[in-house]
Design an enzyme around this catalytic site. Structure first.
Site, mmCIF file in Angstrom:
data_model
loop_
_atom_site.group_PDB
_atom_site.id
_atom_site.type_symbol
_atom_site.label_atom_id
_atom_site.label_comp_id
_atom_site.label_asym_id
_atom_site.label_seq_id
_atom_site.Cartn_x
_atom_site.Cartn_y
_atom_site.Cartn_z
ATOM 1 N N MET A 153 -17.265 11.979 -6.775
ATOM 2 C CA MET A 153 -16.286 11.300 -6.938
ATOM 3 C C MET A 153 -16.015 11.718 -8.443
ATOM 4 N N GLU B 93 -11.340 18.513 2.954
ATOM 5 C CA GLU B 93 -10.314 17.660 2.038
ATOM 6 C C GLU B 93 -9.230 18.694 1.698
ATOM 7 N N TYR C 242 -9.116 21.824 0.530
ATOM 8 C CA TYR C 242 -9.434 22.881 -0.609
ATOM 9 C C TYR C 242 -9.750 24.178 -0.220
ATOM 10 N N ARG D 264 -19.748 20.512 2.768
ATOM 11 C CA ARG D 264 -18.982 19.374 3.294
ATOM 12 C C ARG D 264 -18.049 19.861 4.320
ATOM 13 N N HIS E 49 -5.709 16.423 1.595
ATOM 14 C CA HIS E 49 -5.262 15.200 0.828
ATOM 15 C C HIS E 49 -3.793 15.027 1.195
ATOM 16 N N ALA F 232 -2.619 14.751 4.119
ATOM 17 C CA ALA F 232 -2.413 14.166 5.515
ATOM 18 C C ALA F 232 -1.608 13.103 5.603
ATOM 19 N N ARG G 105 -17.307 5.242 -3.704
ATOM 20 C CA ARG G 105 -16.814 4.057 -4.515
ATOM 21 C C ARG G 105 -17.574 2.724 -4.557
ATOM 22 N N CYS H 259 -16.998 -2.752 -2.755
ATOM 23 C CA CYS H 259 -15.855 -2.128 -3.190
ATOM 24 C C CYS H 259 -14.824 -2.595 -2.155
ATOM 25 N N GLN I 176 -7.347 1.273 -7.018
ATOM 26 C CA GLN I 176 -6.585 0.889 -8.404
ATOM 27 C C GLN I 176 -7.207 1.292 -9.808
ATOM 28 N N ASP J 253 -11.481 -25.514 -11.287
ATOM 29 C CA ASP J 253 -10.272 -25.216 -10.582
ATOM 30 C C ASP J 253 -9.763 -26.434 -10.072
ATOM 31 N N TRP K 272 2.407 4.863 -0.773
ATOM 32 C CA TRP K 272 2.930 5.798 0.222
ATOM 33 C C TRP K 272 2.405 4.921 1.636
ATOM 34 N N GLY L 61 -3.511 -13.941 -16.124
ATOM 35 C CA GLY L 61 -2.003 -14.292 -15.701
ATOM 36 C C GLY L 61 -1.535 -15.449 -16.936
ATOM 37 N N LEU M 141 0.630 -7.896 -14.556
ATOM 38 C CA LEU M 141 -0.718 -8.304 -14.294
ATOM 39 C C LEU M 141 -1.214 -7.848 -13.017
HETATM 40 P P1 FAD Z 1 -5.129 -16.582 -10.768
HETATM 41 O O1 FAD Z 1 -5.705 -15.812 -9.792
HETATM 42 O O2 FAD Z 1 -3.888 -16.996 -10.463
HETATM 43 O O3 FAD Z 1 -5.902 -18.162 -10.802
HETATM 44 C C1 FAD Z 1 -5.708 -19.178 -11.639
HETATM 45 C C2 FAD Z 1 -6.400 -20.329 -11.146
HETATM 46 O O4 FAD Z 1 -6.378 -21.362 -12.386
HETATM 47 C C3 FAD Z 1 -5.890 -21.062 -10.035
HETATM 48 O O5 FAD Z 1 -7.073 -21.042 -9.060
HETATM 49 C C4 FAD Z 1 -5.404 -22.227 -10.353
HETATM 50 O O6 FAD Z 1 -5.894 -23.173 -9.349
HETATM 51 C C5 FAD Z 1 -6.461 -22.584 -11.675
HETATM 52 N N1 FAD Z 1 -5.800 -23.692 -12.418
HETATM 53 C C6 FAD Z 1 -4.469 -23.653 -13.040
HETATM 54 N N2 FAD Z 1 -4.379 -24.448 -13.718
HETATM 55 C C7 FAD Z 1 -5.485 -25.310 -13.657
HETATM 56 C C8 FAD Z 1 -6.056 -26.468 -14.362
HETATM 57 N N3 FAD Z 1 -5.198 -27.119 -15.161
HETATM 58 N N4 FAD Z 1 -7.048 -27.144 -14.146
HETATM 59 C C9 FAD Z 1 -7.901 -26.278 -13.010
HETATM 60 N N5 FAD Z 1 -7.543 -25.148 -12.359
HETATM 61 C C10 FAD Z 1 -6.371 -24.716 -12.867
HETATM 62 N N6 FAD Z 1 -4.065 -7.806 -7.595
HETATM 63 C C11 FAD Z 1 -4.419 -6.532 -7.443
HETATM 64 O O7 FAD Z 1 -4.945 -6.141 -8.474
HETATM 65 N N7 FAD Z 1 -4.467 -5.887 -6.547
HETATM 66 C C12 FAD Z 1 -4.154 -6.284 -5.328
HETATM 67 O O8 FAD Z 1 -4.028 -5.868 -4.080
HETATM 68 C C13 FAD Z 1 -3.207 -7.820 -5.365
HETATM 69 N N8 FAD Z 1 -2.808 -8.188 -4.344
HETATM 70 C C14 FAD Z 1 -2.397 -9.344 -4.280
HETATM 71 C C15 FAD Z 1 -1.919 -10.154 -3.230
HETATM 72 C C16 FAD Z 1 -1.128 -11.503 -3.193
HETATM 73 C C17 FAD Z 1 -0.596 -11.976 -1.899
HETATM 74 C C18 FAD Z 1 -1.341 -12.162 -4.374
HETATM 75 C C19 FAD Z 1 -0.667 -13.186 -4.408
HETATM 76 C C20 FAD Z 1 -1.798 -11.290 -5.572
HETATM 77 C C21 FAD Z 1 -2.323 -10.228 -5.488
HETATM 78 N N9 FAD Z 1 -2.814 -9.650 -6.623
HETATM 79 C C22 FAD Z 1 -3.468 -8.279 -6.528
HETATM 80 C C23 FAD Z 1 -2.720 -10.192 -7.952
HETATM 81 C C24 FAD Z 1 -3.981 -10.921 -8.379
HETATM 82 O O9 FAD Z 1 -4.498 -11.472 -7.484
HETATM 83 C C25 FAD Z 1 -3.674 -11.498 -9.743
HETATM 84 O O10 FAD Z 1 -3.432 -10.682 -10.623
HETATM 85 C C26 FAD Z 1 -5.122 -12.291 -10.162
HETATM 86 O O11 FAD Z 1 -5.277 -13.305 -9.058
HETATM 87 C C27 FAD Z 1 -4.676 -12.922 -11.700
HETATM 88 O O12 FAD Z 1 -5.937 -13.680 -11.957
HETATM 89 P P2 FAD Z 1 -6.101 -14.866 -12.943
HETATM 90 O O13 FAD Z 1 -7.467 -15.122 -12.891
HETATM 91 O O14 FAD Z 1 -5.134 -14.852 -14.070
HETATM 92 O O15 FAD Z 1 -5.105 -16.068 -12.273
HETATM 93 P P1 NAP Z 2 6.196 -7.687 -9.762
HETATM 94 O O1 NAP Z 2 5.386 -6.381 -9.291
HETATM 95 O O2 NAP Z 2 6.339 -7.718 -11.000
HETATM 96 O O3 NAP Z 2 7.305 -7.663 -8.732
HETATM 97 C C1 NAP Z 2 8.338 -8.861 -8.986
HETATM 98 C C2 NAP Z 2 9.624 -8.284 -7.885
HETATM 99 O O4 NAP Z 2 10.682 -9.339 -8.218
HETATM 100 C C3 NAP Z 2 10.256 -6.866 -8.487
HETATM 101 O O5 NAP Z 2 10.547 -6.219 -7.465
HETATM 102 C C4 NAP Z 2 11.444 -7.368 -9.101
HETATM 103 O O6 NAP Z 2 12.490 -6.573 -8.801
HETATM 104 C C5 NAP Z 2 11.876 -8.870 -8.686
HETATM 105 N N1 NAP Z 2 12.522 -9.800 -9.736
HETATM 106 C C6 NAP Z 2 11.826 -9.928 -10.955
HETATM 107 N N2 NAP Z 2 12.636 -10.933 -11.390
HETATM 108 C C7 NAP Z 2 13.660 -11.330 -10.444
HETATM 109 C C8 NAP Z 2 14.650 -12.145 -10.613
HETATM 110 N N3 NAP Z 2 14.753 -12.812 -11.584
HETATM 111 N N4 NAP Z 2 15.588 -12.290 -9.609
HETATM 112 C C9 NAP Z 2 15.079 -11.549 -8.316
HETATM 113 N N5 NAP Z 2 14.186 -10.649 -8.378
HETATM 114 C C10 NAP Z 2 13.388 -10.450 -9.285
HETATM 115 O O7 NAP Z 2 5.511 -9.101 -9.124
HETATM 116 P P2 NAP Z 2 4.528 -9.424 -7.932
HETATM 117 O O8 NAP Z 2 5.120 -8.783 -6.593
HETATM 118 O O9 NAP Z 2 4.796 -10.947 -8.126
HETATM 119 O O10 NAP Z 2 3.143 -9.076 -8.271
HETATM 120 C C11 NAP Z 2 2.281 -9.861 -9.299
HETATM 121 C C12 NAP Z 2 1.460 -8.910 -9.620
HETATM 122 O O11 NAP Z 2 0.252 -8.675 -8.552
HETATM 123 C C13 NAP Z 2 1.735 -7.499 -9.883
HETATM 124 O O12 NAP Z 2 1.750 -7.001 -11.315
HETATM 125 C C14 NAP Z 2 1.010 -6.576 -9.170
HETATM 126 O O13 NAP Z 2 0.572 -5.551 -9.642
HETATM 127 C C15 NAP Z 2 0.054 -7.535 -8.457
HETATM 128 N N6 NAP Z 2 -0.284 -6.858 -7.109
HETATM 129 C C16 NAP Z 2 -0.784 -5.807 -6.833
HETATM 130 C C17 NAP Z 2 -0.594 -5.373 -5.444
HETATM 131 C C18 NAP Z 2 -1.216 -3.767 -5.216
HETATM 132 O O14 NAP Z 2 -1.335 -3.471 -4.096
HETATM 133 N N7 NAP Z 2 -1.714 -3.319 -6.297
HETATM 134 C C19 NAP Z 2 -0.299 -6.252 -4.796
HETATM 135 C C20 NAP Z 2 0.172 -7.532 -4.905
HETATM 136 C C21 NAP Z 2 0.353 -7.968 -6.130
HETATM 137 P P3 NAP Z 2 13.850 -6.196 -9.307
HETATM 138 O O15 NAP Z 2 13.973 -6.565 -10.682
HETATM 139 O O16 NAP Z 2 14.348 -4.801 -9.097
HETATM 140 O O17 NAP Z 2 14.673 -6.902 -8.394
HETATM 141 FE FE1 SF4 Z 3 -13.505 0.369 -4.966
HETATM 142 FE FE2 SF4 Z 3 -11.470 -0.433 -5.969
HETATM 143 FE FE3 SF4 Z 3 -13.570 -0.318 -7.497
HETATM 144 FE FE4 SF4 Z 3 -12.149 2.061 -6.599
HETATM 145 S S1 SF4 Z 3 -11.549 0.403 -7.937
HETATM 146 S S2 SF4 Z 3 -14.462 1.541 -6.642
HETATM 147 S S3 SF4 Z 3 -11.594 1.215 -4.792
HETATM 148 S S4 SF4 Z 3 -13.201 -1.538 -5.790
#
Ligand code: FAD
Ligand code: NAP
Ligand code: SF4
Length: 675
Positions: free
Chosen positions: A28, A167, A169, A217, A255, A257, A314, A337, A342, A406, A581, A652, A659
């Site tokens: 890796m 892969e 190469y 490999r 790569h 593919a 990984r 993993c 990411q 929570d 992609w 967040g 985020l």
């Molecule tokens: P959160 O996960 O939002 O957690 C905050 C917590 O605080 C919640 O559980 C809430 O209940 C709690 N809370 C809030 N206020 C209070 C209070 N007053 N008392 C008690 N509890 C409270 N990120 C990636 O990196 N890769 C991905 O592939 C990816 N896929 C995603 C797919 C989806 C569908 C979604 C929705 C998100 C995805 N994300 C992904 C984003 C990722 O999950 C967030 O960036 C991450 O969860 C943020 O973490 P956090 O701890 O800041 O907040």
């Molecule tokens: P995001 O990536 O910031 O996307 C938000 C989308 O909403 C953008 O496409 C934006 O595009 C649109 N938007 C923003 N403001 C708007 C408005 N006022 N009106 C209408 N459209 C608006 O946020 P997210 O999809 O909510 O994801 C949150 C975070 O979770 C992301 O930062 C992401 O990295 C993470 N996440 C990652 C993965 C992953 O696979 N790596 C998967 C899920 C989530 P336009 O402005 O062009 O419309």
């Molecule tokens: Fe696995 Fe994701 Fe960590 Fe890479 S960043 S080693 S794919 S969990």
């Protein structure tokens, strides 16, 4: 042998060396191999995994000369002066009782620089540089370079080398008609095309002697048009066996593919079958690879006789103690993993040091440590999403007294939505890991409890950490309160079932994930069913044609879906380089209409009224799902700041722009390591 996973822990005797178990840490690239000054960090990184009891490790790809560099100034071993830095690595590993091979990787036409060479001057679709076709003399000097590099690796103290023949190469480029158009002795039929690979192996073996591990490999599945046939791969495997390799590792897919091979939606152990098929043909030990991340799966592959070793790369970034935990039967404590790419591969593509989303210490072992605290504090962490979980567990591990709150009745925050997305089931493993860590570190967890500032202030905490996450952004679109409008949370957690025609506002990560959810039948993720996944992506388990490809047969989407964004450019431009992609290809195959430059006019009984550029359009949909980004949720901040005790914001709650869980976990961990 251990009672848990007996096949995994059976030593492997190669005649002159005995490996303590059947786990190979696959090669890796971390970025630490590229600069002399980073080798001390690389040594500590590998030593930690040797201490974690990995049977045999392989370094990231090291070029045998400058033309073989992946990119300018990438890792190389071609001169005596480069040996000393590698000795740091081999000594550190041997001091921990481990074993390590150096991977020799010649990029060929994948080299991202103008010096690139290849069997023929055929440009790769993923690289702007056209390679120079090698002359007879050029071929000989490339083989010499491999041999010299292997000798230097031996001098540096490595236990062996892995010759990268897959892969896509250089060696793979010689093997396949796709890239080898020569009609001299190094091309033409399979005898000619495999001559380069065999010469590298034979001459290397002759130079390094018989007590030095040689791994090859082998690309068992090219997954590209004009790749090798199964018969050709077997012919090569037999010839390699005769030429003196000790182990054959499996390579899957070039790569370039069009089939994903390691990303999270690829089913676990999706390619072990091909290694199993090769087991029928060869006598020497074979190594299975790709999407093997937990011990039960690794054990099953070995017990079923599909392979003699399993390679994981990984998973050992994510948890350096994976092997030890498995041996002790503590699989619940493995930080799994989740194959998101990411922080590892995506970083490498951006020329950044690799790390791991679930383990920010990976490749930062000398810089990020969780030392016991001398001043234990009482800390309240609010929010058990990724940021809060990482922070609470590291704080408690260091000796602080931690309460974690929570509002929800389960830990995980937004990961509880992510894990419901088809192809993202692995995200549940992170929550299982954190559950085990909370228990092991003694964090006081209080769920179903939305805490208030007054409540926190009444207690004698020394510090507050706000990890309260985000709230979904509500864009100002007329009709946003129409019953057709749903939030992504209502769909992914509250179980609301959208109708047959749906528009998704926002094409960020969550918009894409919601579309994935909508285009699959309820809970029918192909990631759980290898045959369905193979049909969807056009992988041919019969191997009837070159490259093992066949026409993809995507299952029809149960819904008509539109994915919309206001900005110009391709939707999902912000998704990861190595995964975006795949998401786009899936949605295209499911007929999702992706529209950019959209203006939202209003939502009413008829549907969603938009303008695409200046053209008015009505999307007659049953539901509109809003995925328009998020805003920080930090209602506790102001009242707590009135208090004299320190308040920290992470994840967040600190910043919702850009985020992701990588930032959330990293920030939570680093704060906890510093308090
Ligand atoms: P959160 O996960 O939002 O957690 C905050 C917590 O605080 C919640 O559980 C809430 O209940 C709690 N809370 C809030 N206020 C209070 C209070 N007053 N008392 C008690 N509890 C409270 N990120 C990636 O990196 N890769 C991905 O592939 C990816 N896929 C995603 C797919 C989806 C569908 C979604 C929705 C998100 C995805 N994300 C992904 C984003 C990722 O999950 C967030 O960036 C991450 O969860 C943020 O973490 P956090 O701890 O800041 O907040
Ligand atoms: P995001 O990536 O910031 O996307 C938000 C989308 O909403 C953008 O496409 C934006 O595009 C649109 N938007 C923003 N403001 C708007 C408005 N006022 N009106 C209408 N459209 C608006 O946020 P997210 O999809 O909510 O994801 C949150 C975070 O979770 C992301 O930062 C992401 O990295 C993470 N996440 C990652 C993965 C992953 O696979 N790596 C998967 C899920 C989530 P336009 O402005 O062009 O419309
Ligand atoms: Fe696995 Fe994701 Fe960590 Fe890479 S960043 S080693 S794919 S969990």
């Amino acid at each position: 042998m251990t009672e848990h996973y007996p096949h995994l822990f059976e030593p492997l005797d190669l005649g002159f060396v005995r490996l303590r178990n059947r786990v190979l840490m696959g090669s890796m690239h971390t970025g630490l191999e590229d600069r002399r000054r980073d080798f001390e960090k690389l040594a500590v990184y590998f030593a930690e995994r040797a201490r974690g009891e990995v049977g045999l490790m392989v370094t990231g790809g090291i070029a045998p000369n400058r033309t073989g560099w992946l990119a300018p100034f990438a890792g190389k071993l071609s001169r005596g002066g480069e040996v000393a830095r590698h000795q740091l690595v081999t000594r550190a590993v041997h001091d921990e009782g481990g074993r390590i091979c150096m991977q020799m990787l010649h990029a060929g036409r994948y080299a991202y620089h103008p010096l690139s060479v290849a069997p023929s001057a055929v440009k790769a679709p993923i690289n702007p540089f056209r390679p120079r076709a090698l002359s007879q003399r050029g071929i000989d000097s490339q083989i010499q370079a491999f041999v010299r590099s292997a000798c230097l690796a031996r001098e540096a103290g490595y236990d062996g080398v892995e010759i990268m023949g897959s892969e896509g190469y250089l060696i793979n480029q010689f093997l396949a008609p796709r890239t080898n158009r020569r009609n001299d002795a190094w091309g033409g039929d399979m005898d000619g095309r495999m001559r380069f690979a065999l010469e590298v192996v034979r001459r290397t073996r002759a130079a390094v002697g018989h007590d030095f591990i040689l791994i090859f490999r082998l690309s068992m599945l090219d997954l590209v048009e004009q790749g090798n046939t199964w018969e050709e791969v077997v012919t090569l495997g037999k010839a390699l066996e005769g030429a003196g390799v000790n182990l054959i590792n499996t390579g899957i897919g070039w790569h370039e593919a069009r089939v994903p091979t390691i990303q999270t939606s690829v089913p676990r152990a999706a390619f072990a079958w091909v290694t199993g098929r090769m087991k029928q043909e060869l006598q020497i030990p074979l190594i299975a690879t790709n999407r093997i991340n937990m011990p039960d799966m690794a054990e099953r592959i070995l017990a079923q006789g599909q392979a003699d070793m399993v390679s994981m790369a990984r998973p050992l970034l994510a948890d350096p103690d994976w092997v030890r935990k498995a041996r002790e039967g503590r699989w619940r404590e493995i930080n799994t993993c989740i194959a998101c790419n990411q922080a590892c591969l995506d970083h490498v593509f951006q020329q950044r040091r690799a790390s791991c989303l679930v383990n920010p210490r990976a490749c930062y072992e000398t810089e990020l440590n969780y030392l016991p605290t001398r001043e234990p504090k009482r800390v309240a962490v609010v929010g058990a999403g990724p940021a809060g979980l990482a922070c609470a567990t590291v704080l408690a591990e260091r000796g602080h007294e931690v309460s974690l709150f929570d509002a929800a009745n389960e830990i995980g925050g937004q990961f509880n939505m992510a894990k419901r997305v088809p192809g993202k089931e692995e995200f549940a493993e992170t929550l299982r890991y954190f559950q085990a860590r909370l228990r092991a570190t003694g964090v006081d967890v209080q769920l179903s409890h939305r805490v208030t500032a007054a409540e926190l202030q009444r207690e004698d905490y020394d510090a507050f950490v706000l990890a309260t996450g985000v709230t979904p952004r509500k864009p100002e679109i007329p009709g946003l309160h129409h019953p057709k409008v749903l939030s992504y949370a209502e769909v992914l957690t509250a179980g609301v079932r959208p109708g047959k025609r749906v528009a998704v506002i926002g094409a960020g990560g969550i918009g894409f994930d919601v579309c994935e959810y909508l285009v699959h039948e309820e809970q029918q993720s192909p990631s759980r069913d290898l045959q369905r996944w193979q049909r969807e992506w056009g992988v041919d388990p019969e191997y009837s044609d070159r490259g093992a490809l066949r026409q993809p047969e995507p299952e029809p989407s149960p819904r008509q879906v539109y994915l919309l964004q206001r900005s110009t450019g391709k939707p999902g431009a912000g998704l990861g380089k190595t995964t975006g992609w795949i998401h786009r290809a899936t949605l295209r195959a499911k007929g999702v209409e992706m529209l950019a430059e959209v203006r939202y006019e209003r939502i009413d009984d008829a549907g969603l009224h938009i303008r695409v550029r200046e053209e008015a359009r009505l999307l007659e949909v049953d539901h509109v799902i809003v995925c328009a980004g998020q805003e920080p949720l930090r209602e506790l901040l102001e009242p707590l700041q009135a208090d004299w005790r320190p308040v920290y914001l992470i994840g967040g709650a600190e910043r919702a722009d850009e985020l992701d869980a990588k930032r959330a976990i990293d920030q939570g961990t680093r704060l906890a390591a510093s308090l």
